[in-house]
Design a protein around this motif. Structure first.
Motif, PDB file in Angstrom:
ATOM      1  N   ALA A  33     -39.023 -10.662  90.046  1.00 44.78           N
ATOM      2  CA  ALA A  33     -37.602 -10.934  89.822  1.00 44.78           C
ATOM      3  C   ALA A  33     -37.300 -11.046  88.329  1.00 44.78           C
ATOM      4  N   ARG A  34     -38.216 -11.669  87.570  1.00 38.60           N
ATOM      5  CA  ARG A  34     -38.029 -11.772  86.125  1.00 38.60           C
ATOM      6  C   ARG A  34     -37.998 -10.380  85.487  1.00 38.60           C
ATOM      7  N   LEU A  35     -38.885  -9.510  85.921  1.00 44.92           N
ATOM      8  CA  LEU A  35     -38.907  -8.147  85.396  1.00 44.92           C
ATOM      9  C   LEU A  35     -37.617  -7.417  85.749  1.00 44.92           C
ATOM     10  N   ALA A  36     -37.159  -7.562  86.990  1.00 45.14           N
ATOM     11  CA  ALA A  36     -35.926  -6.891  87.407  1.00 45.14           C
ATOM     12  C   ALA A  36     -34.741  -7.379  86.574  1.00 45.14           C
ATOM     13  N   ASN A  37     -34.670  -8.690  86.325  1.00 45.35           N
ATOM     14  CA  ASN A  37     -33.579  -9.233  85.516  1.00 45.35           C
ATOM     15  C   ASN A  37     -33.672  -8.759  84.071  1.00 45.35           C
ATOM     16  N   TYR A  38     -34.889  -8.710  83.563  1.00 45.40           N
ATOM     17  CA  TYR A  38     -35.088  -8.248  82.182  1.00 45.40           C
ATOM     18  C   TYR A  38     -34.633  -6.795  82.036  1.00 45.40           C
ATOM     19  N   PHE A  39     -35.016  -5.975  82.993  1.00 44.20           N
ATOM     20  CA  PHE A  39     -34.651  -4.559  82.923  1.00 44.20           C
ATOM     21  C   PHE A  39     -33.143  -4.388  83.070  1.00 44.20           C
ATOM     22  N   GLN A  40     -32.510  -5.172  83.931  1.00 47.33           N
ATOM     23  CA  GLN A  40     -31.060  -5.073  84.094  1.00 47.33           C
ATOM     24  C   GLN A  40     -30.346  -5.437  82.795  1.00 47.33           C
ATOM     25  N   ALA A  75     -31.158   4.970  63.676  1.00 48.87           N
ATOM     26  CA  ALA A  75     -32.248   4.174  63.114  1.00 48.87           C
ATOM     27  C   ALA A  75     -32.274   2.781  63.740  1.00 48.87           C
ATOM     28  N   LYS A  76     -31.089   2.219  63.960  1.00 52.52           N
ATOM     29  CA  LYS A  76     -31.011   0.903  64.607  1.00 52.52           C
ATOM     30  C   LYS A  76     -31.518   0.983  66.041  1.00 52.52           C
ATOM     31  N   ASP A  77     -31.250   2.089  66.712  1.00 48.39           N
ATOM     32  CA  ASP A  77     -31.748   2.276  68.074  1.00 48.39           C
ATOM     33  C   ASP A  77     -33.269   2.242  68.124  1.00 48.39           C
ATOM     34  N   VAL A  78     -33.895   2.885  67.164  1.00 51.11           N
ATOM     35  CA  VAL A  78     -35.359   2.917  67.129  1.00 51.11           C
ATOM     36  C   VAL A  78     -35.906   1.502  66.978  1.00 51.11           C
ATOM     37  N   GLU A  79     -35.302   0.721  66.106  1.00 51.85           N
ATOM     38  CA  GLU A  79     -35.761  -0.655  65.918  1.00 51.85           C
ATOM     39  C   GLU A  79     -35.545  -1.477  67.176  1.00 51.85           C
ATOM     40  N   THR A  80     -34.434  -1.259  67.866  1.00 48.59           N
ATOM     41  CA  THR A  80     -34.174  -1.970  69.120  1.00 48.59           C
ATOM     42  C   THR A  80     -35.223  -1.623  70.167  1.00 48.59           C
ATOM     43  N   THR A  81     -35.570  -0.363  70.269  1.00 46.77           N
ATOM     44  CA  THR A  81     -36.594   0.060  71.228  1.00 46.77           C
ATOM     45  C   THR A  81     -37.946  -0.551  70.886  1.00 46.77           C
ATOM     46  N   ARG A  82     -38.283  -0.567  69.593  1.00 45.56           N
ATOM     47  CA  ARG A  82     -39.559  -1.149  69.168  1.00 45.56           C
ATOM     48  C   ARG A  82     -39.608  -2.638  69.517  1.00 45.56           C
ATOM     49  N   LYS A  83     -38.525  -3.339  69.285  1.00 47.82           N
ATOM     50  CA  LYS A  83     -38.475  -4.764  69.594  1.00 47.82           C
ATOM     51  C   LYS A  83     -38.550  -5.001  71.103  1.00 47.82           C
ATOM     52  N   THR A  84     -37.857  -4.163  71.879  1.00 52.09           N
ATOM     53  CA  THR A  84     -37.890  -4.310  73.337  1.00 52.09           C
ATOM     54  C   THR A  84     -39.302  -4.143  73.864  1.00 52.09           C
ATOM     55  N   LEU A  85     -40.027  -3.150  73.353  1.00 48.28           N
ATOM     56  CA  LEU A  85     -41.395  -2.912  73.803  1.00 48.28           C
ATOM     57  C   LEU A  85     -42.277  -4.120  73.503  1.00 48.28           C
ATOM     58  N   ASP A  87     -41.204  -7.252  73.042  1.00 57.79           N
ATOM     59  CA  ASP A  87     -40.716  -8.410  73.791  1.00 57.79           C
ATOM     60  C   ASP A  87     -41.138  -8.378  75.257  1.00 57.79           C
ATOM     61  N   VAL A  88     -41.049  -7.210  75.894  1.00 55.11           N
ATOM     62  CA  VAL A  88     -41.357  -7.165  77.321  1.00 55.11           C
ATOM     63  C   VAL A  88     -42.831  -7.471  77.568  1.00 55.11           C
ATOM     64  N   LYS A  89     -43.677  -7.126  76.615  1.00 54.14           N
ATOM     65  CA  LYS A  89     -45.103  -7.437  76.763  1.00 54.14           C
ATOM     66  C   LYS A  89     -45.359  -8.929  76.651  1.00 54.14           C
ATOM     67  N   ILE A 107     -44.115   1.841  84.129  1.00 53.25           N
ATOM     68  CA  ILE A 107     -43.127   2.913  83.932  1.00 53.25           C
ATOM     69  C   ILE A 107     -42.186   2.551  82.786  1.00 53.25           C
ATOM     70  N   PHE A 108     -41.737   1.304  82.750  1.00 54.80           N
ATOM     71  CA  PHE A 108     -40.804   0.842  81.728  1.00 54.80           C
ATOM     72  C   PHE A 108     -41.433   0.926  80.339  1.00 54.80           C
TER      73      PHE A 108
END
Length: 585
Positions: A33-40, A75-85, A87-89, A107-108
């Motif tokens: 459920a935590r993963l589902a909420n995080y992905f949403q 460029a900001k998108d790339v940084e957001t993606t890097r941070k998300t990766l 954070d999710v770990k 998959i995520f």
């Protein structure tokens, strides 16, 4: 940065259907459920930043806007993606997830990693001008063809989105460096179609009186911006389009591993494809030899050696290719194949079909042509009652009579049946209807092109094996030719990007080994230059499905039920094929 695409490797989901329930799932855990909420939460933020992507997924909260595609925003998108990766770990503990949750997490994170790799090594916004066309025209086209919002609301949203087109043009001019020449040439052609769309075609799609507001003013501004863009493409970008379209061995291997996510290396895929091409050629010869005497009565069959076997198959295919329709009848001819295919699927219990059926067969818009003869654009996962579009592309208007004739020799009546099996029934359209019912939002949104294409190719042979066509040898020969095309796609993909294969060598491969017409072969070579690794997904995916079917059928013996197998395979969502053996029991 998300890109916005209509074509089939980005396929997503379709309508709510009366079909069997998805396979029983192990109990979910609190961490699931935590993963589902995080992905949403992640998805909501993605939609806010990328309105065109939100529309594609069926979220209509941002239909009145377009993305900020400026270099700074990307460029900001790339940084957001890097941070998300990162954070999710930290946030999600894999050991506390169910197995389904672990698969979703994998998959995520794989998707995030692939996005970062692409930004660093294969940035479309710098080297592929076609990407901007997805925002300039496709993003508006979808509002009129697949949104279930009221028509008036779609018109209002479209007017506001069209007003942002000059900003997209400005971003393109600021970002594009030295793209490969072929990509600029395709963009120039498609942009002409986009101009025509805003000058003429949009009124029909919007069901509005030509020249009426609120579309008239933004369309005029869009046309002016697109004409300026056209001049810039032709006089500025094209002369400096000297970029290399070949990825090279190292980048190709790295990208292919990420695209397939199947545990295979580039070298392994090539070796498997080479061996399979030899096998399929032999099978085609056996079928062609049975047709020889009927097509060429009194003529001696060529010698049974390599050259003779290929000559036999080529001559039979050339004669069978004369059975084709006319350009003006192409759409009607495709529609005629559908009823018979659906009836066969029901009668033979291949699987349960979607009900209601929301697949519409349409003519591909001019601004989307030049890449493939057909695509399936399904209803998005978050707007599942929308129509799915099986789009077929007649020959472009600027083709001469001979080129048109070769197109129809390739897409003759038997081949159109195989194409419809692949794209619609029980191929992409049906598969994605099942996928829509999977409870995992991760699998719905981050769908696997290898799964989607592999299933579609698998169904071509499966349908004929179960009796579709009543043993028609012409249909079987064309099914094998269509499959050989998928096998050669993988060989072409590798050699074009890794070994310096020339156009002449590619033509020899596709026309000599693949029995393709010159026009089809030329188009496929152009496609290989425009896309790297996607052409390998068909063969790798089909191999996975075929091997799984053989394994399960041998294990089940007389208890094996084909329809039940198909429904279980499709019930887990459009996920990487490497997970199928553990999920399909």
């Amino acid at each position: 940065m998300r890109t916005f695409a209509l074509a089939v490797p980005a396929l997503l989901l379709t309508a709510v259907v009366a079909m069997p329930q998805p396979p029983a799932q192990p109990p979910a855990t609190p961490e699931d459920a935590r993963l589902a909420n995080y992905f949403q939460t992640y998805l909501d933020q993605e939609f806010q930043r990328h309105p065109a992507y939100a529309t594609q997924q069926g979220n209509h909260d941002h239909d009145d806007r377009l993305d900020d595609l400026s270099p700074a925003a990307r460029a900001k998108d790339v940084e957001t993606t890097r941070k998300t990766l990162a954070d999710v770990k930290k946030e999600i503990d894999p050991s506390k997830l169910s197995r389904n949750g672990q698969i979703d997490l994998e998959i995520f994170t794989h998707s995030l990693d692939y996005s970062l790799w692409s930004a660093a090594n294969d940035d479309r916004f710098q080297f592929d001008p076609r990407v901007y066309g997805e925002y300039l025209s496709d993003s508006v086209f979808l509002l009129f063809t697949q949104s279930t919002l009221p028509r008036e609301r779609n018109v209002q949203n479209a007017a506001k989105r069209i007003a942002a087109i000059p900003q997209v043009v400005a971003a393109a001019k600021a970002s594009l460096k030295n793209p490969p020449k072929i990509l600029t040439e395709v963009t120039i052609k498609r942009n002409r179609g986009a101009i025509a769309f805003y000058e003429q075609d949009i009124w029909e799609f919007a069901k509005e009186t030509p020249g009426s507001e609120p579309l008239a003013a933004p369309c005029r501004a869009a046309v002016a911006a697109l004409k300026d863009y056209q001049a810039w493409l032709e006089t500025d970008l094209l002369p400096r389009s000297t970029g290399e379209w070949r990825l090279g061995t190292e980048k190709f291997a790295a990208k292919l591993a990420r695209e397939l996510d199947a545990g295979l290396t580039a070298a392994e895929v090539l070796a498997l494809a080479e061996a399979e091409a030899d096998r399929v050629e032999r099978e085609m010869y056996y079928v062609a030899k049975q047709l020889w005497s009927r097509l060429f009565p009194g003529q001696v069959v060529p010698p049974d050696d390599g050259a003779g076997r290929r000559a036999t198959t080529a001559a039979v295919l050339a004669e069978l290719g004369k059975d084709h329709g006319k350009p003006e009848d192409l759409l009607a001819d495709v529609k005629k194949t559908v009823d018979g295919i659906r009836t066969f699927i029901r009668d033979q219990k291949i699987l349960t079909l979607p009900d209601p059926d929301t697949c519409k067969i349409v003519e591909m818009p001019e601004f989307q042509r030049g890449f493939s003869a057909a695509y399936l654009n399904p209803a998005p996962p978050l707007d599942p009652k929308a129509d799915s579009l099986y789009a077929v592309a007649p020959p472009p208007r600027d083709w001469g009579a001979e080129r048109v004739a070769t197109f129809f020799r390739e897409y003759n009546r038997p081949m159109l049946q195989v194409l419809t099996i692949h794209e619609a029934y029980p191929g992409h359209y049906v598969q994605l209807a099942y996928s829509n019912r999977c409870p995992s939002l991760v699998r719905k949104v981050l769908s696997s092109g290898v799964f989607a294409e592999g299933w579609a190719v698998y169904t071509e042979q499966m349908m004929l094996d179960q009796g579709y066509g009543g043993g028609d040898l012409s249909l079987r020969l064309h099914q094998l030719k269509f499959y050989l095309r998928a096998v050669l796609n993988a060989i072409l993909d590798h050699r074009m990007h890794c070994t310096g294969m020339t156009d002449a060598e590619a033509l020899a491969l596709l026309m000599g080994r693949g029995f393709q017409t010159e026009a089809e072969a030329v188009g496929k070579i152009a496609r290989a230059k425009q896309s790297s690794t996607q052409l390998s997904t068909y063969f790798v995916g089909r191999t996975a499905f075929y091997r799984l079917r053989q394994e399960v059928q041998r294990r089940r013996g007389d208890a094996f039920v084909l329809g039940a197998f198909h429904e279980q395979v499709l019930g887990h969502g459009t996920l990487p094929v490497k997970y199928l053996p553990e999920l399909v029991r």
